[in-house]
Design an enzyme around this catalytic site. Structure first.
Site, PDB file in Angstrom:
ATOM      1  N   GLU A   1       2.151   4.666   4.282  1.00  0.00           N
ATOM      2  CA  GLU A   1       3.155   5.496   3.598  1.00  0.00           C
ATOM      3  C   GLU A   1       4.357   4.658   3.176  1.00  0.00           C
ATOM      4  O   GLU A   1       5.494   4.962   3.546  1.00  0.00           O
ATOM      5  CB  GLU A   1       3.634   6.612   4.532  1.00  0.00           C
ATOM      6  CG  GLU A   1       2.559   7.539   5.027  1.00  0.00           C
ATOM      7  CD  GLU A   1       3.083   8.528   6.081  1.00  0.00           C
ATOM      8  OE1 GLU A   1       4.250   8.383   6.524  1.00  0.00           O
ATOM      9  OE2 GLU A   1       2.325   9.421   6.458  1.00  0.00           O
ATOM     10  N   PRO A   2       4.140   3.595   2.415  1.00  0.00           N
ATOM     11  CA  PRO A   2       5.305   2.787   2.027  1.00  0.00           C
ATOM     12  C   PRO A   2       6.159   3.497   0.987  1.00  0.00           C
ATOM     13  O   PRO A   2       5.639   4.182   0.109  1.00  0.00           O
ATOM     14  CB  PRO A   2       4.656   1.536   1.411  1.00  0.00           C
ATOM     15  CG  PRO A   2       3.371   2.039   0.835  1.00  0.00           C
ATOM     16  CD  PRO A   2       2.897   3.129   1.772  1.00  0.00           C
TER      17      PRO A   2
ATOM     18  N   TYR B   1      24.770   3.028   6.055  1.00  0.00           N
ATOM     19  CA  TYR B   1      24.155   2.053   6.972  1.00  0.00           C
ATOM     20  C   TYR B   1      24.851   0.699   6.956  1.00  0.00           C
ATOM     21  O   TYR B   1      24.317  -0.262   7.498  1.00  0.00           O
ATOM     22  CB  TYR B   1      22.696   1.767   6.578  1.00  0.00           C
ATOM     23  CG  TYR B   1      21.825   2.948   6.254  1.00  0.00           C
ATOM     24  CD1 TYR B   1      21.690   4.003   7.145  1.00  0.00           C
ATOM     25  CD2 TYR B   1      21.089   2.967   5.079  1.00  0.00           C
ATOM     26  CE1 TYR B   1      20.855   5.060   6.841  1.00  0.00           C
ATOM     27  CE2 TYR B   1      20.249   4.028   4.782  1.00  0.00           C
ATOM     28  CZ  TYR B   1      20.142   5.075   5.667  1.00  0.00           C
ATOM     29  OH  TYR B   1      19.313   6.115   5.377  1.00  0.00           O
TER      30      TYR B   1
ATOM     31  N   GLY C   1       7.740   1.892   6.317  1.00  0.00           N
ATOM     32  CA  GLY C   1       8.699   1.118   7.086  1.00  0.00           C
ATOM     33  C   GLY C   1       8.845  -0.334   6.731  1.00  0.00           C
ATOM     34  O   GLY C   1       9.806  -0.974   7.168  1.00  0.00           O
TER      35      GLY C   1
ATOM     36  N   TYR D   1      15.979   5.013  -2.018  1.00  0.00           N
ATOM     37  CA  TYR D   1      17.090   5.662  -1.323  1.00  0.00           C
ATOM     38  C   TYR D   1      18.409   5.500  -2.098  1.00  0.00           C
ATOM     39  O   TYR D   1      19.478   5.414  -1.512  1.00  0.00           O
ATOM     40  CB  TYR D   1      17.209   5.134   0.122  1.00  0.00           C
ATOM     41  CG  TYR D   1      15.900   5.263   0.870  1.00  0.00           C
ATOM     42  CD1 TYR D   1      15.445   6.510   1.287  1.00  0.00           C
ATOM     43  CD2 TYR D   1      15.080   4.154   1.100  1.00  0.00           C
ATOM     44  CE1 TYR D   1      14.219   6.647   1.926  1.00  0.00           C
ATOM     45  CE2 TYR D   1      13.851   4.285   1.732  1.00  0.00           C
ATOM     46  CZ  TYR D   1      13.422   5.534   2.143  1.00  0.00           C
ATOM     47  OH  TYR D   1      12.214   5.670   2.764  1.00  0.00           O
TER      48      TYR D   1
ATOM     49  N   ARG E   1      10.091   2.265   0.438  1.00  0.00           N
ATOM     50  CA  ARG E   1      11.032   1.224   0.048  1.00  0.00           C
ATOM     51  C   ARG E   1      10.340  -0.009  -0.564  1.00  0.00           C
ATOM     52  O   ARG E   1      10.791  -0.525  -1.597  1.00  0.00           O
ATOM     53  CB  ARG E   1      11.819   0.792   1.293  1.00  0.00           C
ATOM     54  CG  ARG E   1      12.947  -0.175   1.044  1.00  0.00           C
ATOM     55  CD  ARG E   1      13.486  -0.692   2.388  1.00  0.00           C
ATOM     56  NE  ARG E   1      13.816   0.370   3.312  1.00  0.00           N
ATOM     57  CZ  ARG E   1      14.992   0.985   3.372  1.00  0.00           C
ATOM     58  NH1 ARG E   1      15.957   0.627   2.564  1.00  0.00           N
ATOM     59  NH2 ARG E   1      15.202   1.938   4.253  1.00  0.00           N
TER      60      ARG E   1
ATOM     61  N   ARG F   1      23.798   4.023   0.543  1.00  0.00           N
ATOM     62  CA  ARG F   1      23.341   3.141   1.618  1.00  0.00           C
ATOM     63  C   ARG F   1      24.445   2.259   2.213  1.00  0.00           C
ATOM     64  O   ARG F   1      24.524   2.133   3.442  1.00  0.00           O
ATOM     65  CB  ARG F   1      22.161   2.275   1.149  1.00  0.00           C
ATOM     66  CG  ARG F   1      20.929   3.102   0.725  1.00  0.00           C
ATOM     67  CD  ARG F   1      19.707   2.248   0.474  1.00  0.00           C
ATOM     68  NE  ARG F   1      19.244   1.635   1.695  1.00  0.00           N
ATOM     69  CZ  ARG F   1      19.435   0.378   2.019  1.00  0.00           C
ATOM     70  NH1 ARG F   1      20.031  -0.454   1.188  1.00  0.00           N
ATOM     71  NH2 ARG F   1      19.014  -0.080   3.176  1.00  0.00           N
TER      72      ARG F   1
ATOM     73  N   CYS G   1      36.973   9.519  -3.337  1.00  0.00           N
ATOM     74  CA  CYS G   1      38.091   9.615  -2.407  1.00  0.00           C
ATOM     75  C   CYS G   1      37.625   9.457  -0.970  1.00  0.00           C
ATOM     76  O   CYS G   1      37.715  10.392  -0.164  1.00  0.00           O
ATOM     77  CB  CYS G   1      38.808  10.944  -2.591  1.00  0.00           C
ATOM     78  SG  CYS G   1      39.568  11.061  -4.193  1.00  0.00           S
TER      79      CYS G   1
END
Ligand SMILES: Cc1ncc(COP(=O)(O)O)c(C=O)c1O
Length: 416
Positions: A276-277, A320, A242, A375, A279, A316, A346
């Site tokens: 648990e990294p 987001y 996170g 990601y 990113r 992304r 499209c």
């Protein structure tokens, strides 16, 4: 212009650890993800070092990027793995991770996935519900085994991240409400197929304020205390991933700041700390290298700069509203001007960067979309029948293709 692995000089334009991106594009084509091995190593080691004072294990989260070349690099550094599906589990094994280096999280695991996990004897299966614990227990007993499990606790803490990537609130589908967890661990004592080895939390992704991570660590530490009162001894506390990165230049917490926030709470538990990294390890280590294929300007409006990469390679921004810096690989002279950098798909949501101010861009120019190691390729799709992109690793002044571009034949290979 940019710090880290990607540097600019007027002679060769933007380069990755000394290799001009233009050379890579000329040979590998575009769109292509370009990773810096040195940046991945540096990020993993900083994370590991931040927790160096206490027993810990960094389990890189495959969901951020599970290209084999990236995984082998991380395994070589001593990383463990966090997998989220049967597919990621098999990929982790293929990359050389041993089952006892793998933790398996996932909000919905199929019977086949659970049975495979039990048969391998993973370091931990992070269970999501009372029902899943019963299913793991039955599968393990059928094999005459004891599955190592942790329960994913939902602490009802707002990570302050984008709603799509916040997972630690009661309204989210993830985990078991923390206040129900105690009874669940008591019940596990009566389930001979289960060996409770840890507790697990993960409250979200791209978290740029350590306060919710600190509160989560405190909640988990208190929970471990309750387990102790109940006579249940566990080996590890898994704090999930996170930690956010800076996409726009604003300050983001360092692994050291993260460790300083959580360790005062969890270190006294005496448990090994699992992390648990995803990113934070790979995001800044890559650019998406793309070519301008059209420039459209009508009336007085800003130009649309159309790339040969879009939401199929990097979803992304569409998913987001995420921001990624974009730069010209070899900026032309001339005034910067407002533009919207878009993909070729499209979909009106297929935007790579809104309201950008970039030097003049012409058809054929190369651009780099920054901080796309996480990601990006992992979420890539073949929508509009676009082949999956090429991926390149730069290491020690040399580069190699670690994933070649998909062919149309491969894309239709499953169909009849
Ligand atoms: C259980 C779990 N662990 C680890 C991660 C990795 O998160 P991040 O990439 O934000 O570090 C995720 C992603 O959301 C996750 O769901």
């Amino acid at each position: 212009m940019h710090t880290g692995a990607f540097a600019f000089d007027t002679a060769s334009g933007l380069s990755c650890d000394g290799v001009p991106l233009a050379d890579i594009a000329a040979s590998a084509g575009t769109p292509t993800f370009v990773y810096s091995a040195e940046a991945i190593r540096g990020a993993w080691r900083r994370f590991d070092a931040a927790f160096g004072a206490v027993p810990h294990a960094v389990h890189y989260a495959l969901k951020a990027n599970s290209t084999l070349g990236v995984l082998r690099l991380l395994r070589g550094l001593g990383s463990g793995a966090d997998v989220n599906s049967g597919g990621e589990l098999e990929v982790a094994l293929r990359a050389g991770f041993r089952p006892d280096q793998v933790v398996f999280t996932g909000v919905g695991k199929t019977p086949e996935e659970l049975d495979r996990a039990v048969s391998l004897g993973l370091k931990a299966i992070n269970a999501e519900s009372p029902g899943e614990l019963e299913r793991i227990d039955a599968l393990a007993r059928a094999r005459g085994a004891r599955a190592r499990v942790a329960v994913r606790l939902n602490p009802d803490i707002d990570a302050g991240a984008h709603p799509h990537i916040s997972t630690g609130r009661r309204v989210n589908k993830f985990g078991v409400p923390i206040e129900l967890g105690r009874e669940l661990y008591r019940q596990m004592a009566r389930m001979p197929g289960l060996q409770p080895v840890g507790v697990h939390v993960h409250i979200g992704s791209q978290i740029t304020d350590v306060a919710p991570l600190r509160r989560t660590a405190e909640a988990v530490a208190e929970f471990v205390g309750w387990l102790g009162e109940d006579g249940i001894a566990i080996e590890h506390v898994d704090l999930g991933g996170g930690l956010g990165v800076s996409y726009d230049g604003a300050a983001a917490p360092t692994p050291a700041e993260y460790a300083a926030a959580v360790l005062p709470a969890v270190a006294p538990t005496g448990c090994t700390i699992l992390l648990e990294p995803g990113r934070a390890i790979v995001a800044p280590a890559a650019v998406l290298l793309a070519r301008v294929i059209d420039v459209k300007r009508f009336f007085d409006a800003h130009a649309f700069v159309v790339l040969d990469a879009g939401m199929t390679e990097l979803i992304r921004p569409a998913l987001y509203g995420a921001y990624h810096r974009i730069s010209a690989v070899a900026p032309r002279a001339g005034a910067v001007a407002a533009c919207e950098v878009v993909g070729p798909l499209c979909e009106s949501s297929d935007v790579v960067g809104k309201n950008r101010r970039l030097p003049p861009l012409e058809v054929g120019d190369l651009v780099a979309v920054h901080d796309t190691g996480a990601y990006g390729s992992a979420m890539a799709s073949t929508y509009n029948r676009r082949p999956l992109p090429c991926e390149v690793m730069v290491d020690g002044g040399r580069w190699e293709v670690i994933k070649r571009r998909q062919t149309v034949e491969e894309m239709v290979g499953l169909e009849r």
